[in-house]
Design an enzyme around this catalytic site. Sequence first.
Site, PDB file in Angstrom:
ATOM      1  N   TYR A   1       0.847  -1.204   0.000  1.00  0.00           N
ATOM      2  CA  TYR A   1       0.000   0.000   0.000  1.00  0.00           C
ATOM      3  C   TYR A   1       0.876   1.246   0.000  1.00  0.00           C
ATOM      4  O   TYR A   1       0.664   2.175  -0.796  1.00  0.00           O
ATOM      5  CB  TYR A   1      -0.918   0.004   1.220  1.00  0.00           C
ATOM      6  CG  TYR A   1      -1.725   1.286   1.352  1.00  0.00           C
ATOM      7  CD1 TYR A   1      -2.846   1.505   0.562  1.00  0.00           C
ATOM      8  CD2 TYR A   1      -1.337   2.290   2.247  1.00  0.00           C
ATOM      9  CE1 TYR A   1      -3.572   2.687   0.667  1.00  0.00           C
ATOM     10  CE2 TYR A   1      -2.055   3.469   2.357  1.00  0.00           C
ATOM     11  CZ  TYR A   1      -3.171   3.667   1.574  1.00  0.00           C
ATOM     12  OH  TYR A   1      -3.888   4.834   1.660  1.00  0.00           O
TER      13      TYR A   1
HETATM   14  N1  LIG Z   1      -8.581   7.187   5.455  1.00  0.00           N
HETATM   15  C1  LIG Z   1      -7.269   7.332   5.596  1.00  0.00           C
HETATM   16  O1  LIG Z   1      -6.744   7.271   6.719  1.00  0.00           O
HETATM   17  C2  LIG Z   1      -6.418   7.605   4.397  1.00  0.00           C
HETATM   18  C3  LIG Z   1      -5.092   8.039   4.623  1.00  0.00           C
HETATM   19  C4  LIG Z   1      -4.287   8.289   3.526  1.00  0.00           C
HETATM   20  C5  LIG Z   1      -4.775   8.131   2.243  1.00  0.00           C
HETATM   21  N2  LIG Z   1      -6.058   7.695   2.057  1.00  0.00           N
HETATM   22  C6  LIG Z   1      -6.519   7.524   0.670  1.00  0.00           C
HETATM   23  O2  LIG Z   1      -7.680   8.302   0.497  1.00  0.00           O
HETATM   24  C7  LIG Z   1      -8.425   7.777  -0.601  1.00  0.00           C
HETATM   25  C8  LIG Z   1      -9.888   7.728  -0.228  1.00  0.00           C
HETATM   26  O3  LIG Z   1     -10.068   6.783   0.804  1.00  0.00           O
HETATM   27  P1  LIG Z   1     -11.031   7.048   2.034  1.00  0.00           P
HETATM   28  O4  LIG Z   1     -10.198   7.121   3.237  1.00  0.00           O
HETATM   29  O5  LIG Z   1     -11.977   8.133   1.738  1.00  0.00           O
HETATM   30  O6  LIG Z   1     -11.766   5.630   2.114  1.00  0.00           O
HETATM   31  P2  LIG Z   1     -13.223   5.161   1.708  1.00  0.00           P
HETATM   32  O7  LIG Z   1     -14.240   5.908   2.505  1.00  0.00           O
HETATM   33  O8  LIG Z   1     -13.161   3.688   1.809  1.00  0.00           O
HETATM   34  O9  LIG Z   1     -13.378   5.618   0.191  1.00  0.00           O
HETATM   35  C9  LIG Z   1     -12.817   4.874  -0.884  1.00  0.00           C
HETATM   36  C10 LIG Z   1     -13.538   5.273  -2.142  1.00  0.00           C
HETATM   37  O10 LIG Z   1     -12.976   4.530  -3.243  1.00  0.00           O
HETATM   38  C11 LIG Z   1     -14.061   3.924  -3.959  1.00  0.00           C
HETATM   39  N3  LIG Z   1     -13.638   2.668  -4.552  1.00  0.00           N
HETATM   40  C12 LIG Z   1     -13.132   1.573  -3.910  1.00  0.00           C
HETATM   41  N4  LIG Z   1     -12.904   0.585  -4.788  1.00  0.00           N
HETATM   42  C13 LIG Z   1     -13.264   1.078  -6.016  1.00  0.00           C
HETATM   43  C14 LIG Z   1     -13.270   0.533  -7.326  1.00  0.00           C
HETATM   44  N5  LIG Z   1     -12.857  -0.734  -7.557  1.00  0.00           N
HETATM   45  N6  LIG Z   1     -13.704   1.297  -8.349  1.00  0.00           N
HETATM   46  C15 LIG Z   1     -14.143   2.559  -8.112  1.00  0.00           C
HETATM   47  N7  LIG Z   1     -14.144   3.147  -6.909  1.00  0.00           N
HETATM   48  C16 LIG Z   1     -13.719   2.401  -5.865  1.00  0.00           C
HETATM   49  C17 LIG Z   1     -15.140   3.687  -2.920  1.00  0.00           C
HETATM   50  O11 LIG Z   1     -16.433   3.661  -3.510  1.00  0.00           O
HETATM   51  P3  LIG Z   1     -17.291   2.333  -3.882  1.00  0.00           P
HETATM   52  O12 LIG Z   1     -17.108   1.336  -2.788  1.00  0.00           O
HETATM   53  O13 LIG Z   1     -18.680   2.885  -4.021  1.00  0.00           O
HETATM   54  O14 LIG Z   1     -16.739   1.895  -5.201  1.00  0.00           O
HETATM   55  C18 LIG Z   1     -15.030   4.966  -2.089  1.00  0.00           C
HETATM   56  O15 LIG Z   1     -15.765   6.002  -2.686  1.00  0.00           O
HETATM   57  C19 LIG Z   1      -7.796   6.424  -0.928  1.00  0.00           C
HETATM   58  O16 LIG Z   1      -6.987   6.564  -2.082  1.00  0.00           O
HETATM   59  C20 LIG Z   1      -6.941   6.116   0.287  1.00  0.00           C
HETATM   60  O17 LIG Z   1      -5.846   5.298  -0.034  1.00  0.00           O
HETATM   61  C21 LIG Z   1      -6.890   7.424   3.107  1.00  0.00           C
END
Ligand SMILES: NC(=O)c1ccc[n+]([C@@H]2O[C@H](COP(=O)([O-])OP(=O)(O)OC[C@H]3O[C@@H](n4cnc5c(N)ncnc54)[C@H](OP(=O)(O)O)[C@@H]3O)[C@@H](O)[C@H]2O)c1
Length: 264
Positions: free
Chosen positions: A154
């Site tokens: 990751y």
């Molecule tokens: N939360 C943290 O602590 C954190 C920290 C650093 C970076 N990030 C990054 O932030 C970004 C957003 O994550 P988040 O924290 O907001 O988590 P999240 O709430 O799980 O959101 C992830 C999003 O990605 C979409 N997604 C997942 N699989 C997909 C697929 N196969 N095709 C299209 N869309 C897909 C999901 O929508 P569906 O399920 O509807 O497809 C959802 O809208 C990610 O890139 C993550 O790596 C998060």
Amino acid sequence: MTQHTGTALVTGASSGIGAAYADQLAARGHDLILVARDQARLRAAAERLGREAGVTVEVISADLTRPEDLASVRDRVATDATLRVLVNCAGLGPLGPALDSPVSLYDGLLDLNVRALQTLSLAAAKAFGERGAGTVVNISSAVAIIPERFNAPYAASKAFVLALTQGLGAELAGKGVRFQAVLPGVTRTNFFDRTGADIGQIPSEMIMEASDLVAAALAGLDAGETVTIPSLPDLGDWQALEGARFRLGPNLSRSMPASRYGLG
Ligand SMILES: NC(=O)c1ccc[n+]([C@@H]2O[C@H](COP(=O)([O-])OP(=O)(O)OC[C@H]3O[C@@H](n4cnc5c(N)ncnc54)[C@H](OP(=O)(O)O)[C@@H]3O)[C@@H](O)[C@H]2O)c1
């Protein structure tokens, strides 16, 4: 009255950070194209944002790990002349040691975090470059610069996002196209639930709300940052790291191994 500022396409807009981008870009007057798999959640957001912010919101239900879905979103990015902003937010992250997860899991991670993000970034870079206007925001992670503290594949995928964004930003400099990599720390979203992890185990002083994260990321964008670390108090710390990196430049490729290896 809402001032229309061009269309923004947000992947991963059905929850978490992407949903917060949809809210805040709508408040800035952008019409929206929301992309994710969960059509019901996207439609609910579209209906609410259209009503509250007075912008036009379109929903594209796509699984970005499926080549045909990715190609269709890529074609939209390449051909929609109203598009001004692309936010690549869709991503997934296994937690824990790399070897605790089956290797097959990392194929999906590469498809979403790397292949899909690269495909859409390149399509936008080309289209925005030809038009002389546009912004690409790529959601990386703080673990991109501290991979020892997280699941290695990751962290590596997020280091890819950072490098791709910095590289394309340099390539498109002077062409009216902005690139920004955002490096969130722990953010309160569905990210942890999806992996079965308990965000409650993480000290609350380390956890940022998604709305605060996105507000800071947009402020960083407005300030002209290529890399935004929303929780970092002193920008000088990041600039020192970047300065040290560029100072290595002249010595990274030379005809002879360094004398410290004693090879004569
Ligand atoms: N939360 C943290 O602590 C954190 C920290 C650093 C970076 N990030 C990054 O932030 C970004 C957003 O994550 P988040 O924290 O907001 O988590 P999240 O709430 O799980 O959101 C992830 C999003 O990605 C979409 N997604 C997942 N699989 C997909 C697929 N196969 N095709 C299209 N869309 C897909 C999901 O929508 P569906 O399920 O509807 O497809 C959802 O809208 C990610 O890139 C993550 O790596 C998060």
